[in-house]
Design a protein around this motif. Structure first.
Motif, short mmCIF file in Angstrom:
data_model
loop_
_atom_site.label_atom_id
_atom_site.label_comp_id
_atom_site.label_asym_id
_atom_site.label_seq_id
_atom_site.Cartn_x
_atom_site.Cartn_y
_atom_site.Cartn_z
N GLU A 104 0.42 -1.80 -0.19
CA GLU A 104 0.29 0.10 0.70
C GLU A 104 0.22 0.77 0.04
OE1 GLU A 104 -1.90 -0.53 3.41
OE2 GLU A 104 -4.01 -1.97 2.04
N LEU A 105 0.31 2.66 -0.52
CA LEU A 105 1.22 3.98 -0.41
C LEU A 105 0.88 4.34 0.74
CD1 LEU A 105 2.18 5.91 -1.94
CD2 LEU A 105 0.06 6.51 -2.89
N LYS A 106 1.09 4.97 1.25
CA LYS A 106 1.41 6.36 2.62
C LYS A 106 1.28 6.93 2.15
CE LYS A 106 3.45 4.70 6.51
NZ LYS A 106 4.81 4.23 7.16
N SER A 144 1.27 -4.49 4.31
CA SER A 144 0.18 -4.43 5.53
C SER A 144 0.03 -5.72 5.13
CB SER A 144 -0.38 -3.24 5.13
OG SER A 144 -1.10 -3.33 3.95
N LEU A 145 -0.05 -6.83 4.60
CA LEU A 145 -1.12 -7.63 4.51
C LEU A 145 -0.47 -8.46 5.81
CD1 LEU A 145 -2.86 -9.68 2.88
CD2 LEU A 145 -0.91 -10.66 2.39
N SER A 184 8.18 -8.89 1.88
CA SER A 184 8.09 -7.19 1.63
C SER A 184 7.29 -6.99 0.73
CB SER A 184 9.35 -7.65 0.72
OG SER A 184 9.74 -8.50 0.04
N GLY A 185 6.50 -7.67 1.03
CA GLY A 185 4.70 -7.50 -0.59
C GLY A 185 3.93 -7.77 -1.67
N ILE A 186 3.08 -8.36 -1.38
CA ILE A 186 2.36 -8.71 -2.58
C ILE A 186 1.71 -8.10 -3.60
CG2 ILE A 186 2.69 -11.66 -1.22
CD1 ILE A 186 -0.28 -10.70 -0.73
#
Length: 195
Positions: A69-71, A80-81, A97-99
């Protein structure tokens, strides 16, 4: 870090609330013709929604992709998952490190907006890079609605079963040439009012 994640969630919630409020106001605004929006009002509303979507999408792609997600305020990202629904922030993976969660979320919207080139580019990226062999504790509800739901709707749209009002992207179109890696930044499939 906890406060920055919390402020990111608050900022995201505010953006979503503003968009929903705006769309609700547009749809419920009184009109001289028995409450219906005029053709001009519908075009303006559609162009406005399209601009809002691409503002968020382009910012995500520029500042946060391939993270989750973007901040938006700091123009950074969060993975954030593992945090979603984890109020105590327990058992967070140091290696996750995100998907590309936001990319998955946005795929069916790209198709509904008729942006086939960006849709195809992202399908190719997901085919090559999406990997669920990750040791991360996730919230089942969030994972179901955002990951499973996003991937299923993307698949249905790509196969032509998504009910997108004639904007489905056939499997053969997804299999076609994707073009340059820069995506569709010049307007292309975005149509009037986008980008």
């Amino acid at each position: 870090s906890s406060s920055s994640s919390s402020s990111s969630s608050v900022a995201t919630a505010r953006v979503v609330a503003v968009v929903l409020l705006y769309v609700t106001m547009l749809c419920s605004a009184p009109s001289p013709s028995a409450g219906a929006m005029s053709a001009t009002q519908r075009r303006d509303a559609a162009a406005s929604v399209k601009r809002m979507f691409y503002h968020g999408y382009d910012s995500y792609m520029k500042y946060a992709f391939p993270h989750d997600e973007l901040k938006p305020i700091s123009k950074t990202y969060t993975d954030s998952l593992g945090e979603l629904g984890n109020l105590n922030r327990e058992h967070l993976s140091k290696h996750y490190s995100g998907i590309a969660l936001t990319l998955i979320d946005s795929m069916s919207t790209l198709a509904v907006l008729g942006n086939t080139s960006e849709f195809r580019k992202n399908v190719r990226w997901l085919e090559t890079n999406l990997n669920f062999d990750i040791d991360v504790r996730v919230n089942a509800f969030e994972c179901n609605i955002r990951v499973l739901g996003g991937l299923l709707s993307t698949h249905l749209v790509a196969e032509g079963d998504g009910g997108g009002g004639g904007r489905e992207i056939s499997g053969s179109a997804v299999g076609g040439s994707v073009g340059g890696s820069g995506g569709n930044r010049g307007g292309g499939d975005r149509g009037g009012g986008g980008g």
